[in-house]
Design an enzyme around this catalytic site. Structure first.
Site, PDB file in Angstrom:
ATOM      1  N   TYR A  33      83.501 -20.643  68.813  1.00  0.00           N
ATOM      2  CA  TYR A  33      83.320 -22.097  68.750  1.00  0.00           C
ATOM      3  C   TYR A  33      82.367 -22.486  67.615  1.00  0.00           C
ATOM      4  O   TYR A  33      82.196 -23.667  67.312  1.00  0.00           O
ATOM      5  CB  TYR A  33      82.815 -22.666  70.095  1.00  0.00           C
ATOM      6  CG  TYR A  33      83.727 -22.389  71.282  1.00  0.00           C
ATOM      7  CD1 TYR A  33      85.050 -21.999  71.112  1.00  0.00           C
ATOM      8  CD2 TYR A  33      83.257 -22.524  72.591  1.00  0.00           C
ATOM      9  CE1 TYR A  33      85.869 -21.739  72.208  1.00  0.00           C
ATOM     10  CE2 TYR A  33      84.071 -22.266  73.687  1.00  0.00           C
ATOM     11  CZ  TYR A  33      85.376 -21.869  73.484  1.00  0.00           C
ATOM     12  OH  TYR A  33      86.182 -21.608  74.575  1.00  0.00           O
ATOM     13  N   HIS A  38      87.571 -12.909  75.338  1.00  0.00           N
ATOM     14  CA  HIS A  38      88.132 -14.258  75.194  1.00  0.00           C
ATOM     15  C   HIS A  38      89.664 -14.276  75.327  1.00  0.00           C
ATOM     16  O   HIS A  38      90.235 -15.109  76.022  1.00  0.00           O
ATOM     17  CB  HIS A  38      87.708 -14.820  73.835  1.00  0.00           C
ATOM     18  CG  HIS A  38      87.677 -16.301  73.762  1.00  0.00           C
ATOM     19  ND1 HIS A  38      86.779 -17.006  72.995  1.00  0.00           N
ATOM     20  CD2 HIS A  38      88.452 -17.242  74.348  1.00  0.00           C
ATOM     21  CE1 HIS A  38      87.001 -18.299  73.121  1.00  0.00           C
ATOM     22  NE2 HIS A  38      88.014 -18.470  73.938  1.00  0.00           N
ATOM     23  N   ASP A  76      79.523 -23.286  79.116  1.00  0.00           N
ATOM     24  CA  ASP A  76      80.563 -22.326  78.704  1.00  0.00           C
ATOM     25  C   ASP A  76      80.624 -22.264  77.174  1.00  0.00           C
ATOM     26  O   ASP A  76      81.083 -23.204  76.534  1.00  0.00           O
ATOM     27  CB  ASP A  76      81.926 -22.766  79.252  1.00  0.00           C
ATOM     28  CG  ASP A  76      83.025 -21.785  78.876  1.00  0.00           C
ATOM     29  OD1 ASP A  76      83.128 -20.743  79.551  1.00  0.00           O
ATOM     30  OD2 ASP A  76      83.753 -22.042  77.895  1.00  0.00           O
ATOM     31  N   LYS A 113      81.576 -15.316  74.899  1.00  0.00           N
ATOM     32  CA  LYS A 113      82.838 -14.538  74.879  1.00  0.00           C
ATOM     33  C   LYS A 113      82.959 -13.760  73.576  1.00  0.00           C
ATOM     34  O   LYS A 113      82.573 -14.271  72.522  1.00  0.00           O
ATOM     35  CB  LYS A 113      84.050 -15.485  74.988  1.00  0.00           C
ATOM     36  CG  LYS A 113      83.915 -16.541  76.067  1.00  0.00           C
ATOM     37  CD  LYS A 113      85.139 -17.430  76.187  1.00  0.00           C
ATOM     38  CE  LYS A 113      84.867 -18.579  77.134  1.00  0.00           C
ATOM     39  NZ  LYS A 113      84.458 -19.836  76.486  1.00  0.00           N
TER      40      LYS A 113
HETATM   41  N1  LIG Z   1      88.799 -19.220  77.527  1.00  0.00           N
HETATM   42  C1  LIG Z   1      89.584 -19.891  76.697  1.00  0.00           C
HETATM   43  O1  LIG Z   1      90.474 -19.335  76.044  1.00  0.00           O
HETATM   44  C2  LIG Z   1      89.394 -21.381  76.573  1.00  0.00           C
HETATM   45  C3  LIG Z   1      90.419 -22.143  75.969  1.00  0.00           C
HETATM   46  C4  LIG Z   1      90.253 -23.519  75.874  1.00  0.00           C
HETATM   47  C5  LIG Z   1      89.095 -24.116  76.367  1.00  0.00           C
HETATM   48  N2  LIG Z   1      88.092 -23.345  76.921  1.00  0.00           N
HETATM   49  C6  LIG Z   1      86.835 -23.959  77.447  1.00  0.00           C
HETATM   50  O2  LIG Z   1      87.188 -25.031  78.311  1.00  0.00           O
HETATM   51  C7  LIG Z   1      86.513 -26.216  77.887  1.00  0.00           C
HETATM   52  C8  LIG Z   1      87.283 -27.450  78.301  1.00  0.00           C
HETATM   53  O3  LIG Z   1      88.610 -27.451  77.801  1.00  0.00           O
HETATM   54  P1  LIG Z   1      89.138 -28.546  76.769  1.00  0.00           P
HETATM   55  O4  LIG Z   1      88.032 -29.013  75.943  1.00  0.00           O
HETATM   56  O5  LIG Z   1      90.336 -27.946  76.125  1.00  0.00           O
HETATM   57  O6  LIG Z   1      89.743 -29.713  77.668  1.00  0.00           O
HETATM   58  P2  LIG Z   1      89.299 -30.689  78.858  1.00  0.00           P
HETATM   59  O7  LIG Z   1      87.956 -30.366  79.368  1.00  0.00           O
HETATM   60  O8  LIG Z   1      90.452 -30.692  79.801  1.00  0.00           O
HETATM   61  O9  LIG Z   1      89.303 -32.092  78.126  1.00  0.00           O
HETATM   62  C9  LIG Z   1      88.245 -32.520  77.299  1.00  0.00           C
HETATM   63  C10 LIG Z   1      88.538 -33.960  76.857  1.00  0.00           C
HETATM   64  O10 LIG Z   1      88.532 -34.818  78.008  1.00  0.00           O
HETATM   65  C11 LIG Z   1      87.700 -35.950  77.778  1.00  0.00           C
HETATM   66  N3  LIG Z   1      86.954 -36.213  79.020  1.00  0.00           N
HETATM   67  C12 LIG Z   1      86.123 -35.345  79.659  1.00  0.00           C
HETATM   68  N4  LIG Z   1      85.629 -35.897  80.784  1.00  0.00           N
HETATM   69  C13 LIG Z   1      86.151 -37.150  80.861  1.00  0.00           C
HETATM   70  C14 LIG Z   1      85.990 -38.205  81.782  1.00  0.00           C
HETATM   71  N5  LIG Z   1      85.230 -38.092  82.870  1.00  0.00           N
HETATM   72  N6  LIG Z   1      86.661 -39.378  81.539  1.00  0.00           N
HETATM   73  C15 LIG Z   1      87.460 -39.495  80.438  1.00  0.00           C
HETATM   74  N7  LIG Z   1      87.636 -38.516  79.526  1.00  0.00           N
HETATM   75  C16 LIG Z   1      86.993 -37.351  79.733  1.00  0.00           C
HETATM   76  C17 LIG Z   1      86.760 -35.554  76.658  1.00  0.00           C
HETATM   77  O11 LIG Z   1      86.484 -36.669  75.827  1.00  0.00           O
HETATM   78  P3  LIG Z   1      84.977 -37.272  75.662  1.00  0.00           P
HETATM   79  O12 LIG Z   1      84.168 -36.265  74.874  1.00  0.00           O
HETATM   80  O13 LIG Z   1      85.232 -38.542  74.970  1.00  0.00           O
HETATM   81  O14 LIG Z   1      84.453 -37.443  77.065  1.00  0.00           O
HETATM   82  C18 LIG Z   1      87.550 -34.507  75.875  1.00  0.00           C
HETATM   83  O15 LIG Z   1      88.279 -35.102  74.856  1.00  0.00           O
HETATM   84  C19 LIG Z   1      86.349 -26.014  76.382  1.00  0.00           C
HETATM   85  O16 LIG Z   1      85.378 -26.863  75.831  1.00  0.00           O
HETATM   86  C20 LIG Z   1      85.951 -24.548  76.357  1.00  0.00           C
HETATM   87  O17 LIG Z   1      84.576 -24.391  76.693  1.00  0.00           O
HETATM   88  C21 LIG Z   1      88.260 -21.991  77.052  1.00  0.00           C
END
Ligand SMILES: NC(=O)c1ccc[n+]([C@@H]2O[C@H](COP(=O)([O-])OP(=O)(O)OC[C@H]3O[C@@H](n4cnc5c(N)ncnc54)[C@H](OP(=O)(O)O)[C@@H]3O)[C@@H](O)[C@H]2O)c1
Length: 337
Positions: free
Chosen positions: A62, A122, A57, A91
């Protein structure tokens, strides 16, 4: 990187989209928090592909699509997979709603690809003259959602789809009122809506609305985004991975609570896109969908975790004259402009 088990990509379920292509139910997010460099994300992408990820994604905002493009090329050149086996999303950012085609071309060039598997709008809030958001500051060029403007942007998305440059088109951060104001005027309906979903913020009404309309929900921040930027933190935010129900299930399964969040999301019918640069973590997120599921009782118990805790409030997209971030989300069932 040793001791991290690969996952057979054939064992990762897919969801068939209305566009005809199939999306793996877990993808790797690529929006890292401030301390993660583009090269670190790219390294994770390459290693994740080697170990079994096929869905990535991405987004122009980004600021790492060039590095990710290099990683994808290296992965394909190394024989980890073919281009056709990958599912790559990008996006169009808020400053490019009026130049969608050019923005897509730029992402294709940066990612080193001939086509995208999925292209999204987005956010539904354009700011026509200024890039992105800067920390906490409101962007003076932000304007509210207007159905007629969104439909013009969508028209260009449809052109990209007809040209074959993108295999599917979708929305992100939409609400039911915004869908109601636009869906019946679209020639090609969105294949997906990417939206915030995690146990403490299940968005049941919007989720069901999307399912009923044949729009596949993709859940972002599925673990509750524990490393999100300061601007997206408020004292009231719930912490999904600390919730007792999530922790109890994690204990039974002998996994990190993050893995419970991914299992729950996919069993509910979502596609989840957790971010991580840690191979052990991102591979346990992918393996989550190949091991034993949550029980029916656990799925019921997960419903009680919901507490309306939206983490990505979008306050930086507020336009002049808007009062609070809540104005972005049509909470009274009406679009505020
Ligand atoms: N469309 C939109 O507007 C939008 C908005 C926000 C996000 N996104 C997309 O969604 C993706 C994910 O969202 P997010 O990054 O906000 O949050 P998330 O995936 O809920 O959380 C990521 C965090 O969780 C930790 N983590 C992941 N897997 C883990 C595991 N198995 N055990 C322990 N910790 C874990 C990671 O740390 P480590 O690196 O240390 O594992 C990281 O700090 C983004 O990267 C982006 O691609 C889209």
């Amino acid at each position: 990187m040793n001791n991290v088990l690969a996952v057979d990509p054939q064992k990762v379920p897919v969801k068939k989209l209305r566009s005809g292509n199939a999306i793996p139910v877990v993808g790797l997010g690529t929006f890292g928090s401030d301390h993660i460099t583009p090269d670190q994300v790219a390294e994770a992408v390459k290693e994740a592909i080697r170990l079994g990820y096929r869905h990535i994604d991405c987004a122009s905002v980004y600021m790492n699509e060039k590095e990710i493009g290099g990683a994808i090329k290296e992965a394909i050149d190394a024989g980890y997979c073919t281009r056709e086996e990958l599912f790559i999303t990008s996006k169009v950012w808020n400053d490019a709603h009026h130049r969608v085609i050019e923005s897509c071309e730029q992402s294709l060039q940066d990612l080193g690809l001939d086509y995208l598997d999925l292209y999204l709008v987005h956010w539904p809030f354009p700011n026509y003259h200024a890039p992105g958001c800067d920390g906490d500051a409101r962007n003076p060029d932000s304007v509210p959602f207007k159905a007629e403007n969104y439909l013009k942007t969508w028209n260009d998305m449809e052109t990209l789809f007809k040209q074959g440059k993108v295999k599917a088109i979708g929305t992100s951060n939409m609400t039911i009122p915004k869908f109601e104001a636009t869906l019946d005027k679209m020639e090609i309906l969105p294949a997906v809506n990417e939206m915030e979903i995690h146990p403490c913020f299940q968005q049941e009404a919007l989720f069901q609305y999307c399912v009923d309309k044949g729009i596949q929900p993709i859940g972002y921040s599925p673990i509750g985004s524990p490393a999100r930027p300061e601007r997206d933190r408020t004292p009231d935010d719930a912490v999904d991975i600390e919730h007792p129900v999530v922790q109890q299930i994690a204990k039974r399964l002998g996994v990190h609570p993050a893995v419970v969040c991914i299992k729950w999301a996919v069993q509910r019918g979502e596609v989840a896109i957790p971010f991580s640069t840690n191979p052990r973590n991102y591979m346990s997120n992918l393996a989550a969908v190949t091991s034993s599921p949550l029980t029916d009782d656990e799925m019921e118990a997960m419903k009680t975790v919901e507490c309306g805790s939206r983490l990505i409030k979008g306050q930086v997209f507020l336009w002049e004259g808007a009062n609070s971030w809540e104005d972005l989300w049509d909470l009274n069932g009406e679009i505020i402009q």
